[in-house]
Design a protein around this motif. Structure first.
Motif, PDB file in Angstrom:
ATOM      1  N   ASN A   1      -2.418 -24.017 -16.321  1.00  0.00           N
ATOM      2  CA  ASN A   1      -2.689 -23.862 -17.750  1.00  0.00           C
ATOM      3  C   ASN A   1      -3.585 -22.644 -17.939  1.00  0.00           C
ATOM      4  OD1 ASN A   1      -1.345 -26.284 -18.196  1.00  0.00           O
ATOM      5  ND2 ASN A   1      -3.221 -27.463 -18.086  1.00  0.00           N
ATOM      6  N   TYR A   2      -3.467 -22.019 -19.093  1.00  0.00           N
ATOM      7  CA  TYR A   2      -4.262 -20.834 -19.382  1.00  0.00           C
ATOM      8  C   TYR A   2      -4.865 -20.931 -20.772  1.00  0.00           C
ATOM      9  CZ  TYR A   2      -1.795 -18.783 -15.422  1.00  0.00           C
ATOM     10  OH  TYR A   2      -1.295 -18.532 -14.176  1.00  0.00           O
ATOM     11  N   ARG A   3      -5.976 -20.250 -20.949  1.00  0.00           N
ATOM     12  CA  ARG A   3      -6.616 -20.115 -22.261  1.00  0.00           C
ATOM     13  C   ARG A   3      -6.853 -18.623 -22.472  1.00  0.00           C
ATOM     14  NH1 ARG A   3      -9.814 -22.941 -25.970  1.00  0.00           N
ATOM     15  NH2 ARG A   3     -11.444 -21.694 -26.927  1.00  0.00           N
ATOM     16  N   VAL A   4      -6.392 -18.124 -23.603  1.00  0.00           N
ATOM     17  CA  VAL A   4      -6.580 -16.716 -23.943  1.00  0.00           C
ATOM     18  C   VAL A   4      -7.453 -16.647 -25.178  1.00  0.00           C
ATOM     19  CG1 VAL A   4      -5.447 -14.556 -24.554  1.00  0.00           C
ATOM     20  CG2 VAL A   4      -4.331 -16.127 -22.963  1.00  0.00           C
ATOM     21  N   GLU A   5      -8.575 -15.949 -25.051  1.00  0.00           N
ATOM     22  CA  GLU A   5      -9.489 -15.764 -26.180  1.00  0.00           C
ATOM     23  C   GLU A   5      -9.318 -14.360 -26.737  1.00  0.00           C
ATOM     24  OE1 GLU A   5     -13.485 -16.752 -25.115  1.00  0.00           O
ATOM     25  OE2 GLU A   5     -13.006 -18.885 -24.954  1.00  0.00           O
ATOM     26  N   PHE A   6      -9.258 -14.283 -28.054  1.00  0.00           N
ATOM     27  CA  PHE A   6      -9.116 -13.007 -28.751  1.00  0.00           C
ATOM     28  C   PHE A   6     -10.439 -12.693 -29.428  1.00  0.00           C
ATOM     29  CE2 PHE A   6      -4.936 -14.746 -28.255  1.00  0.00           C
ATOM     30  CZ  PHE A   6      -4.180 -13.650 -27.906  1.00  0.00           C
ATOM     31  N   ALA A   7     -10.875 -11.442 -29.291  1.00  0.00           N
ATOM     32  CA  ALA A   7     -12.182 -11.066 -29.827  1.00  0.00           C
ATOM     33  C   ALA A   7     -12.101  -9.742 -30.565  1.00  0.00           C
ATOM     34  CB  ALA A   7     -13.202 -10.961 -28.693  1.00  0.00           C
ATOM     35  N   LYS A   8     -12.963  -9.616 -31.537  1.00  0.00           N
ATOM     36  CA  LYS A   8     -13.153  -8.367 -32.280  1.00  0.00           C
ATOM     37  C   LYS A   8     -14.440  -7.757 -31.757  1.00  0.00           C
ATOM     38  CE  LYS A   8     -11.820  -5.788 -35.755  1.00  0.00           C
ATOM     39  NZ  LYS A   8     -10.565  -5.076 -35.701  1.00  0.00           N
ATOM     40  N   GLU A   9     -14.406  -6.484 -31.444  1.00  0.00           N
ATOM     41  CA  GLU A   9     -15.586  -5.811 -30.911  1.00  0.00           C
ATOM     42  C   GLU A   9     -16.309  -5.081 -32.041  1.00  0.00           C
ATOM     43  OE1 GLU A   9     -16.001  -4.176 -26.517  1.00  0.00           O
ATOM     44  OE2 GLU A   9     -14.988  -2.787 -27.850  1.00  0.00           O
TER      45      GLU A   9
ATOM     46  N   GLY B   1     -19.862  -2.661 -29.971  1.00  0.00           N
ATOM     47  CA  GLY B   1     -19.806  -2.887 -28.538  1.00  0.00           C
ATOM     48  C   GLY B   1     -19.977  -4.326 -28.098  1.00  0.00           C
ATOM     49  N   VAL B   2     -20.131  -5.245 -29.055  1.00  0.00           N
ATOM     50  CA  VAL B   2     -20.332  -6.658 -28.731  1.00  0.00           C
ATOM     51  C   VAL B   2     -19.071  -7.431 -29.135  1.00  0.00           C
ATOM     52  CG1 VAL B   2     -21.732  -8.704 -29.166  1.00  0.00           C
ATOM     53  CG2 VAL B   2     -22.798  -6.441 -29.145  1.00  0.00           C
ATOM     54  N   PRO B   3     -18.442  -8.168 -28.183  1.00  0.00           N
ATOM     55  CA  PRO B   3     -17.242  -8.931 -28.534  1.00  0.00           C
ATOM     56  C   PRO B   3     -17.589 -10.247 -29.239  1.00  0.00           C
ATOM     57  CG  PRO B   3     -17.718  -9.152 -26.202  1.00  0.00           C
ATOM     58  CD  PRO B   3     -18.736  -8.196 -26.762  1.00  0.00           C
ATOM     59  N   PHE B   4     -16.901 -10.516 -30.342  1.00  0.00           N
ATOM     60  CA  PHE B   4     -17.044 -11.762 -31.087  1.00  0.00           C
ATOM     61  C   PHE B   4     -15.697 -12.470 -31.081  1.00  0.00           C
ATOM     62  CE2 PHE B   4     -20.391  -9.102 -32.768  1.00  0.00           C
ATOM     63  CZ  PHE B   4     -21.454  -9.974 -32.871  1.00  0.00           C
ATOM     64  N   THR B   5     -15.649 -13.653 -30.504  1.00  0.00           N
ATOM     65  CA  THR B   5     -14.401 -14.412 -30.420  1.00  0.00           C
ATOM     66  C   THR B   5     -13.951 -14.820 -31.817  1.00  0.00           C
ATOM     67  OG1 THR B   5     -15.014 -15.256 -28.244  1.00  0.00           O
ATOM     68  CG2 THR B   5     -13.292 -16.451 -29.431  1.00  0.00           C
TER      69      THR B   5
ATOM     70  N   ARG C   1      -3.125  -6.899 -32.052  1.00  0.00           N
ATOM     71  CA  ARG C   1      -4.167  -5.865 -32.122  1.00  0.00           C
ATOM     72  C   ARG C   1      -4.568  -5.514 -33.555  1.00  0.00           C
ATOM     73  NH1 ARG C   1      -0.417  -4.134 -28.628  1.00  0.00           N
ATOM     74  NH2 ARG C   1      -0.906  -4.352 -26.438  1.00  0.00           N
ATOM     75  N   GLU C   2      -3.765  -5.965 -34.530  1.00  0.00           N
ATOM     76  CA  GLU C   2      -4.130  -5.761 -35.926  1.00  0.00           C
ATOM     77  C   GLU C   2      -5.349  -6.602 -36.299  1.00  0.00           C
ATOM     78  OE1 GLU C   2      -0.857  -6.159 -38.692  1.00  0.00           O
ATOM     79  OE2 GLU C   2       0.532  -5.469 -37.144  1.00  0.00           O
ATOM     80  N   ARG C   3      -5.577  -7.699 -35.595  1.00  0.00           N
ATOM     81  CA  ARG C   3      -6.659  -8.621 -35.912  1.00  0.00           C
ATOM     82  C   ARG C   3      -7.775  -8.629 -34.856  1.00  0.00           C
ATOM     83  NH1 ARG C   3      -6.761 -13.017 -39.851  1.00  0.00           N
ATOM     84  NH2 ARG C   3      -5.079 -11.728 -40.592  1.00  0.00           N
ATOM     85  N   ALA C   4      -7.429  -8.335 -33.584  1.00  0.00           N
ATOM     86  CA  ALA C   4      -8.402  -8.414 -32.489  1.00  0.00           C
ATOM     87  C   ALA C   4      -8.375  -7.144 -31.641  1.00  0.00           C
ATOM     88  CB  ALA C   4      -8.097  -9.627 -31.618  1.00  0.00           C
ATOM     89  N   ASP C   5      -9.462  -6.926 -30.910  1.00  0.00           N
ATOM     90  CA  ASP C   5      -9.556  -5.769 -30.018  1.00  0.00           C
ATOM     91  C   ASP C   5      -9.359  -6.145 -28.552  1.00  0.00           C
ATOM     92  OD1 ASP C   5     -10.219  -4.006 -32.150  1.00  0.00           O
ATOM     93  OD2 ASP C   5     -12.294  -4.691 -32.061  1.00  0.00           O
ATOM     94  N   LEU C   6      -9.732  -7.361 -28.185  1.00  0.00           N
ATOM     95  CA  LEU C   6      -9.690  -7.796 -26.792  1.00  0.00           C
ATOM     96  C   LEU C   6      -8.962  -9.128 -26.647  1.00  0.00           C
ATOM     97  CD1 LEU C   6     -13.485  -7.305 -26.061  1.00  0.00           C
ATOM     98  CD2 LEU C   6     -11.681  -5.740 -25.418  1.00  0.00           C
ATOM     99  N   ALA C   7      -8.263  -9.277 -25.530  1.00  0.00           N
ATOM    100  CA  ALA C   7      -7.653 -10.549 -25.169  1.00  0.00           C
ATOM    101  C   ALA C   7      -8.072 -10.856 -23.735  1.00  0.00           C
ATOM    102  CB  ALA C   7      -6.126 -10.469 -25.277  1.00  0.00           C
ATOM    103  N   THR C   8      -8.747 -11.994 -23.548  1.00  0.00           N
ATOM    104  CA  THR C   8      -9.270 -12.368 -22.241  1.00  0.00           C
ATOM    105  C   THR C   8      -8.575 -13.636 -21.763  1.00  0.00           C
ATOM    106  OG1 THR C   8     -11.405 -11.492 -22.929  1.00  0.00           O
ATOM    107  CG2 THR C   8     -11.374 -12.840 -20.959  1.00  0.00           C
ATOM    108  N   LEU C   9      -8.014 -13.568 -20.562  1.00  0.00           N
ATOM    109  CA  LEU C   9      -7.257 -14.679 -19.986  1.00  0.00           C
ATOM    110  C   LEU C   9      -8.109 -15.441 -18.981  1.00  0.00           C
ATOM    111  CD1 LEU C   9      -4.215 -15.811 -19.579  1.00  0.00           C
ATOM    112  CD2 LEU C   9      -4.315 -14.450 -17.514  1.00  0.00           C
ATOM    113  N   ALA C  10      -8.063 -16.762 -19.059  1.00  0.00           N
ATOM    114  CA  ALA C  10      -8.761 -17.612 -18.089  1.00  0.00           C
ATOM    115  C   ALA C  10      -7.817 -18.743 -17.666  1.00  0.00           C
ATOM    116  CB  ALA C  10     -10.023 -18.192 -18.686  1.00  0.00           C
ATOM    117  N   GLU C  11      -7.745 -19.000 -16.368  1.00  0.00           N
ATOM    118  CA  GLU C  11      -6.942 -20.104 -15.862  1.00  0.00           C
ATOM    119  C   GLU C  11      -7.732 -21.385 -15.963  1.00  0.00           C
ATOM    120  OE1 GLU C  11      -4.674 -21.430 -11.787  1.00  0.00           O
ATOM    121  OE2 GLU C  11      -4.973 -19.297 -12.193  1.00  0.00           O
TER     122      GLU C  11
END
Length: 63
Positions: free
Chosen positions: A3-11, A14-18, A51-61
């Motif tokens: 299973n995976y969880r992907v968090e999307f964040a807006k930077e 320089g600080v990412p906000f989920t 990418r229209e809404r978020a800057d980063l996508a972080t994947l975690a297993e």
């Protein structure tokens, strides 16, 4: 299959906000999980590309 969880964040300054997260219950590999999460996030927000809404996508297993 893992299973995976992907968090999307807006930077901001320089600080990412989920701003959202997507759970992928089954994927063959991390690349497929990331792609599925990106598509689901975009559909959920009614946009063509995540990418229209978020800057980063972080994947975690998850186990």
């Amino acid at each position: 299959m893992p299973n995976y969880r992907v968090e999307f964040a807006k930077e901001i300054l320089g600080v990412p906000f989920t701003i959202g997260a997507v759970e992928i219950m089954r994927a063959r590999d991390p690349d497929r999980a990331l792609r599925a999460a990106e598509l689901r996030f975009a559909r959920h927000h009614g946009i063509g590309d995540w990418r229209e809404r978020a800057d980063l996508a972080t994947l975690a297993e998850r186990h």
